[in-house]
Write a protein that holds these residues in place. Sequence first.
Motif, short mmCIF file in Angstrom:
data_model
loop_
_atom_site.label_atom_id
_atom_site.label_comp_id
_atom_site.label_asym_id
_atom_site.label_seq_id
_atom_site.Cartn_x
_atom_site.Cartn_y
_atom_site.Cartn_z
N ALA A 393 0.83 -1.20 0.00
CA ALA A 393 0.00 0.00 0.00
C ALA A 393 0.87 1.26 0.00
CB ALA A 393 -0.94 0.00 1.21
N ILE A 394 1.94 1.25 0.80
CA ILE A 394 2.82 2.42 0.85
C ILE A 394 3.62 2.57 -0.45
CG2 ILE A 394 4.71 3.54 2.10
CD1 ILE A 394 1.99 3.45 3.55
N GLN A 395 3.97 1.45 -1.09
CA GLN A 395 4.63 1.54 -2.39
C GLN A 395 3.73 2.21 -3.42
OE1 GLN A 395 5.64 -2.58 -3.14
NE2 GLN A 395 7.65 -2.39 -2.20
N ILE A 396 2.44 1.87 -3.39
CA ILE A 396 1.48 2.50 -4.31
C ILE A 396 1.37 3.99 -4.02
CG2 ILE A 396 -0.93 2.54 -5.04
CD1 ILE A 396 -1.04 -0.46 -4.26
N LEU A 397 1.30 4.34 -2.74
CA LEU A 397 1.20 5.74 -2.35
C LEU A 397 2.45 6.51 -2.79
CD1 LEU A 397 -0.11 7.00 1.06
CD2 LEU A 397 1.90 8.03 0.05
N CYS A 398 3.62 5.91 -2.61
CA CYS A 398 4.87 6.56 -3.02
C CYS A 398 4.88 6.82 -4.53
CB CYS A 398 6.07 5.71 -2.62
SG CYS A 398 6.46 5.75 -0.85
N GLN A 400 2.27 7.29 -6.44
CA GLN A 400 1.34 8.38 -6.71
C GLN A 400 1.94 9.73 -6.33
OE1 GLN A 400 -2.29 7.39 -4.66
NE2 GLN A 400 -2.77 5.65 -6.00
N GLU A 401 2.75 9.75 -5.27
CA GLU A 401 3.38 10.99 -4.80
C GLU A 401 4.72 11.26 -5.47
OE1 GLU A 401 2.40 13.39 -2.18
OE2 GLU A 401 0.54 12.56 -2.99
N LYS A 402 5.11 10.33 -6.39
CA LYS A 402 6.40 10.45 -7.09
C LYS A 402 7.57 10.53 -6.11
CE LYS A 402 4.56 12.55 -11.32
NZ LYS A 402 3.16 12.20 -11.02
N LYS A 403 7.51 9.66 -5.10
CA LYS A 403 8.60 9.57 -4.14
C LYS A 403 9.17 8.16 -4.16
CE LYS A 403 7.04 13.11 -0.92
NZ LYS A 403 6.77 13.47 0.50
N LYS A 404 10.46 8.05 -3.87
CA LYS A 404 11.11 6.73 -3.86
C LYS A 404 10.72 5.98 -2.61
CE LYS A 404 15.58 4.50 -4.61
NZ LYS A 404 17.03 4.70 -4.84
N PHE A 405 10.38 4.71 -2.78
CA PHE A 405 10.03 3.87 -1.63
C PHE A 405 11.31 3.40 -0.96
CE2 PHE A 405 9.34 -0.41 0.16
CZ PHE A 405 8.34 -0.12 1.06
#
Length: 409
Positions: A393-398, A400-405
């Motif tokens: 879930a956090i990978q998907i959020l990252c 969407q936010e264009k941030k590296k997981f």
Amino acid sequence: EGANGERFIVYTDIDRLEGHMKKIAPQDSSVIDEFIKALRTCTRLDPPWEKAPEVSGLFDLLKLIVKHFPLLRMLWKWNKVSLQDFGMRFRHPLIRKAFPLLFTPDISMPFILMNLAWLHRKSAGYPRGGSLEFSRAIEQRYCSLGGEINYKARVAKILTDNGSTVGIRLEDGSEHYADYVISAADGHATIFEMLDGKYVDETIHGYYKNLLPFPSSVHVSLGVNRTFDDIPPLVMGMLFALDETMEVGGVQREFLKVYMHNFDSSLAPPGKTVMHLFMTTDYDFWTALRHNPERYAAEKEKIADQVVAILDKRFPGLAGQVEMRDVATPTTYVRYTGNWKGSDKGWLVTPATWQYGRAMQKTLPGLRNFLMAGHWVVPGGGIPTAAMSGRHAIQILCKQEKKKFLTTV
């Protein structure tokens, strides 16, 4: 343990398990060979769950296929075989009866294959202190990163505006706003109650129409003034045959499985032991009975009395050593956790589950800034799948936010 005293021991060491099974059931050597070969294949494989399918591309898929081809081939062979189906292949009477009861008869064979393989590798086991200490470790890690947790704050509604989640409303009426909402709560309650069933399609309806949740159960816990030094550490408990069948909420039982935490000194004072039993039951039986508090309480006491009497036969003197007892029913699970139909682990991995489980999404159609985690979006239940879903879930959020997981230890 059979009624005549013979034993089938499921060792976590695969070599020891093979030797034991062939010693007690030489007539089943060919079936045992097939089972052990599959277990050894699983020990060479790491679970392919580092990266969420939703953020994986074609290259990731090809890499997964190449790296985990033996696992995929094994799953292709075994995912349509249930424990009940495989158990019927044994001619040894006790193994034939007991094998489907290692977990749940309907569950697919890969579930037990992977669990036993992880136990053999010692990459799975029992967390000392049980689920509470495990939860506290997650709480401490989250708070150390700046997170805040509000307990006793049950969510009534997930707030939306123009197809996007904007926050939550608690049962006390207070509203809290957010950029994203991630629900790790019960899937059915999240989708059809907190979101009023507005963001569903035929696939999601299919989950709740066609898939089986882990069966609801009656959970009896006992605090006993005894150490059981003669009983070795049992990860999956002791299953033993009953002299007479026992009815638990409309379901007849020929065996009883008891978990004995004599290896975890943190759960009880010195010289004492926590024991507990999960017994499959009929959810509708308990929901109907709950409307009559006196009958409901009496039925729980009756079951506790029966369990103590049965355990006293297996462990003479136990009845006089019970100092605490507690009974939870499927309606208890619903009251505490909201879990659909009183299930304790979400979706059961059956041969039919694979049709839906491969594509189970952590988002809902037509709803932005929303994600789901927990055992209702990853079939199989338990802590490993829930943790995996949270990571995904956090990978998907990252993404969407264009941030590296990133993760740190």
